[in-house]
Enzyme design. Structure first.
Site, PDB file in Angstrom:
ATOM      1  N   GLU A 296       4.160  -4.953   7.441  1.00 16.86           N
ATOM      2  CA  GLU A 296       3.274  -3.916   7.984  1.00 16.86           C
ATOM      3  C   GLU A 296       3.539  -3.606   9.450  1.00 16.86           C
ATOM      4  O   GLU A 296       3.401  -2.473   9.893  1.00 16.86           O
ATOM      5  CB  GLU A 296       1.806  -4.326   7.804  1.00 16.86           C
ATOM      6  CG  GLU A 296       1.289  -4.200   6.389  1.00 16.86           C
ATOM      7  CD  GLU A 296       1.515  -5.446   5.542  1.00 16.86           C
ATOM      8  OE1 GLU A 296       2.389  -6.279   5.894  1.00 16.86           O
ATOM      9  OE2 GLU A 296       0.820  -5.580   4.529  1.00 16.86           O
TER      10      GLU A 296
ATOM     11  N   GLU B 235      -0.065  -9.543  -0.658  1.00 18.60           N
ATOM     12  CA  GLU B 235      -1.470  -9.896  -0.409  1.00 18.60           C
ATOM     13  C   GLU B 235      -2.255  -9.975  -1.716  1.00 18.60           C
ATOM     14  O   GLU B 235      -3.090 -10.859  -1.902  1.00 18.60           O
ATOM     15  CB  GLU B 235      -2.093  -8.872   0.543  1.00 18.60           C
ATOM     16  CG  GLU B 235      -1.541  -8.995   1.962  1.00 18.60           C
ATOM     17  CD  GLU B 235      -2.017  -7.873   2.873  1.00 18.60           C
ATOM     18  OE1 GLU B 235      -1.760  -6.696   2.546  1.00 18.60           O
ATOM     19  OE2 GLU B 235      -2.645  -8.171   3.898  1.00 18.60           O
TER      20      GLU B 235
ATOM     21  N   ALA C 276       0.847  -1.195   0.000  1.00 25.53           N
ATOM     22  CA  ALA C 276       0.000   0.000   0.000  1.00 25.53           C
ATOM     23  C   ALA C 276       0.879   1.241   0.000  1.00 25.53           C
ATOM     24  O   ALA C 276       1.967   1.239   0.584  1.00 25.53           O
ATOM     25  CB  ALA C 276      -0.876  -0.005   1.241  1.00 25.53           C
TER      26      ALA C 276
ATOM     27  N   GLY D 287       0.797  -5.206   0.780  1.00 24.00           N
ATOM     28  CA  GLY D 287      -0.343  -5.359  -0.129  1.00 24.00           C
ATOM     29  C   GLY D 287       0.032  -5.992  -1.462  1.00 24.00           C
ATOM     30  O   GLY D 287      -0.823  -6.591  -2.123  1.00 24.00           O
TER      31      GLY D 287
HETATM   32  N1  COA Z   1       4.507   3.311  -0.308  1.00 27.61           N
HETATM   33  C1  COA Z   1       4.919   4.462  -0.841  1.00 27.61           C
HETATM   34  N2  COA Z   1       6.142   4.626  -1.395  1.00 27.61           N
HETATM   35  C2  COA Z   1       6.949   3.548  -1.410  1.00 27.61           C
HETATM   36  C3  COA Z   1       6.584   2.318  -0.865  1.00 27.61           C
HETATM   37  C4  COA Z   1       5.293   2.219  -0.303  1.00 27.61           C
HETATM   38  N3  COA Z   1       4.830   1.062   0.201  1.00 27.61           N
HETATM   39  N4  COA Z   1       7.607   1.450  -1.028  1.00 27.61           N
HETATM   40  C5  COA Z   1       8.585   2.131  -1.646  1.00 27.61           C
HETATM   41  N5  COA Z   1       8.191   3.401  -1.877  1.00 27.61           N
HETATM   42  C6  COA Z   1       8.939   4.466  -2.525  1.00 27.61           C
HETATM   43  C7  COA Z   1      10.009   5.039  -1.623  1.00 27.61           C
HETATM   44  O1  COA Z   1       9.465   5.996  -0.737  1.00 27.61           O
HETATM   45  C8  COA Z   1      10.944   5.639  -2.654  1.00 27.61           C
HETATM   46  O2  COA Z   1      10.370   6.851  -3.116  1.00 27.61           O
HETATM   47  P1  COA Z   1      11.262   8.193  -3.172  1.00 27.61           P
HETATM   48  O3  COA Z   1      12.381   7.865  -4.119  1.00 27.61           O
HETATM   49  O4  COA Z   1      10.320   9.229  -3.679  1.00 27.61           O
HETATM   50  O5  COA Z   1      11.746   8.437  -1.786  1.00 27.61           O
HETATM   51  C9  COA Z   1      10.864   4.646  -3.808  1.00 27.61           C
HETATM   52  O6  COA Z   1       9.651   3.952  -3.642  1.00 27.61           O
HETATM   53  C10 COA Z   1      12.001   3.650  -3.828  1.00 27.61           C
HETATM   54  O7  COA Z   1      12.038   3.021  -2.568  1.00 27.61           O
HETATM   55  P2  COA Z   1      13.374   2.932  -1.678  1.00 27.61           P
HETATM   56  O8  COA Z   1      12.959   2.701  -0.263  1.00 27.61           O
HETATM   57  O9  COA Z   1      14.237   4.114  -1.938  1.00 27.61           O
HETATM   58  O10 COA Z   1      14.040   1.652  -2.298  1.00 27.61           O
HETATM   59  P3  COA Z   1      14.985   0.592  -1.583  1.00 27.61           P
HETATM   60  O11 COA Z   1      15.495  -0.303  -2.643  1.00 27.61           O
HETATM   61  O12 COA Z   1      15.970   1.289  -0.691  1.00 27.61           O
HETATM   62  O13 COA Z   1      14.007  -0.242  -0.595  1.00 27.61           O
HETATM   63  C11 COA Z   1      11.999  -1.445  -0.032  1.00 27.61           C
HETATM   64  C12 COA Z   1      12.990  -1.020  -1.148  1.00 27.61           C
HETATM   65  C13 COA Z   1      10.839  -2.135  -0.715  1.00 27.61           C
HETATM   66  C14 COA Z   1      12.695  -2.403   0.922  1.00 27.61           C
HETATM   67  C15 COA Z   1      11.519  -0.195   0.745  1.00 27.61           C
HETATM   68  O14 COA Z   1      11.076   0.774  -0.210  1.00 27.61           O
HETATM   69  C16 COA Z   1      10.383  -0.469   1.678  1.00 27.61           C
HETATM   70  O15 COA Z   1      10.599  -1.000   2.748  1.00 27.61           O
HETATM   71  N6  COA Z   1       9.155  -0.082   1.284  1.00 27.61           N
HETATM   72  C17 COA Z   1       7.997  -0.233   2.130  1.00 27.61           C
HETATM   73  C18 COA Z   1       7.462  -1.633   2.051  1.00 27.61           C
HETATM   74  C19 COA Z   1       6.313  -1.796   3.013  1.00 27.61           C
HETATM   75  O16 COA Z   1       6.409  -1.568   4.201  1.00 27.61           O
HETATM   76  N7  COA Z   1       5.143  -2.206   2.473  1.00 27.61           N
HETATM   77  C20 COA Z   1       3.969  -2.392   3.260  1.00 27.61           C
HETATM   78  C21 COA Z   1       3.149  -1.181   3.239  1.00 27.61           C
HETATM   79  S1  COA Z   1       1.735  -1.310   4.326  1.00 27.61           S
END
Ligand code: COA
Length: 280
Positions: A154, A134, A81, A131
């Site tokens: 999450e 999911e 999400a 998500g």
């Molecule tokens: N919602 C909104 N933006 C997200 C996102 C999410 N779930 N997951 C990644 N992004 C965005 C980041 O904010 C970043 O945007 P920016 O460049 O404008 O700052 C971009 O996507 C790239 O992500 P980044 O974190 O820089 O890449 P990474 O390779 O360092 O890490 C992840 C990748 C997937 C490990 C990390 O982005 C992450 O933990 N995301 C959240 C995953 C999560 O918790 N999902 C459940 C949501 S309820």
């Protein structure tokens, strides 16, 4: 001498697709939906969820389309999400609650995928988190490229996997392992996911879509009504007692008695030729 009028500038206007956050293509019996928000790792916002529903709805009655394939890109299937879209305004809280089943696309989309009458295959490369994972679990099965990673993180945000994660994952891998994965937010590899039967196949990196397409090709030989009814029967049956499951299976089998395709299937067998199904 009069100057030649300047040549009209060619306008190479970009052809805009119908959707903002997904790409769609019809290919050999499948509607292929590509989540297309790469700068946010395909994080799901409400508009994207609405577009997925719309794209799927537009082909549900299209008989040449046998199934839907969901994919992202090499880096991410979907990172869950959109965390930036979570409203924190106290005055919105109960409106969000009231709307969640009937209006919020980001909830409706998951059950829409579950209840869809055609198979939904997820071809996962890269991250399938929250998500995203999911969504793939609400589909019928998952094909993973070897670099895919699955997880429900999450809890790190003091949220829960509230789009089916606490229900679907334990039903696939058992309660104990699901709890461990949710409570540690540990990401698992495609190979480990295969071991837990979360995914059906692991392919070389970048080849999950090709494998999904290969399976669609195999499914195209099967009567589409048979696939529709077996999807119903399996999914409903898993939510019932075994005795009720047998009963509803018998009812669905009976429903096919009058189909043209059943007649065609039996005739083709007797005539030793491939059947030509029409989906009616
Ligand atoms: N919602 C909104 N933006 C997200 C996102 C999410 N779930 N997951 C990644 N992004 C965005 C980041 O904010 C970043 O945007 P920016 O460049 O404008 O700052 C971009 O996507 C790239 O992500 P980044 O974190 O820089 O890449 P990474 O390779 O360092 O890490 C992840 C990748 C997937 C490990 C990390 O982005 C992450 O933990 N995301 C959240 C995953 C999560 O918790 N999902 C459940 C949501 S309820």
């Amino acid at each position: 001498m009069a100057r030649k009028p300047a040549a009209k500038k060619k306008t190479t206007a970009k052809k805009k697709g119908k959707y903002e956050f997904i790409l769609t293509a019809k290919r050999k019996g499948a509607l292929e939906i590509t989540l297309n928000r790469p700068e946010k790792l395909n994080a799901l916002n409400e508009a994207m969820c609405g577009e997925i529903i719309d794209a799927m709805a537009s082909v549900e009655n299209e008989r040449k389309i046998l199934c839907v394939i969901l994919q992202g890109n090499e880096r991410a299937f979907c990172a869950g999400a959109d965390l930036s879209g979570f409203s924190d305004r106290p005055e919105d809280r109960y409106d969000n609650y009231r709307a969640r089943y009937n209006a919020r696309k980001n909830r409706l989309m998951f059950t829409y995928v579950k209840d869809y009458t055609k198979p939904v295959i997820s071809a996962v490369e890269g991250y399938a988190l929250g998500g995203g994972f999911e969504l793939a679990m609400f589909g019928d099965f998952i094909i993973a490229g070897e670099a895919a990673q699955f997880g429900l993180p999450e809890g790190r945000h003091s949220l829960i996997p509230g789009a089916g994660g606490t229900q679907n994952l334990p039903r696939i891998i058992g309660a104990a392992l699901a709890k461990e994965l949710i409570w540690t937010a540990r990401r698992i590899s495609a190979e480990e996911a295969l071991g837990h039967r979360i995914v059906n196949h692991v392919t070389p990196k970048g080849k999950a879509l090709a494998k999904a397409r290969e399976i669609v090709e195999q499914m195209s030989k099967i009567g589409p009504l048979s696939i529709m009814m077996t999807k119903q029967s399996i999914d409903r049956g898993l939510d019932m007692s075994l005795a009720q499951g047998f009963q509803q299976e018998a009812d669905l089998a009976y429903l096919l008695t009058w189909s043209d395709d059943r007649k065609e299937g039996l005739t083709a067998f007797a005539e030793r030729r491939p059947a030509k199904f029409k989906g009616q």
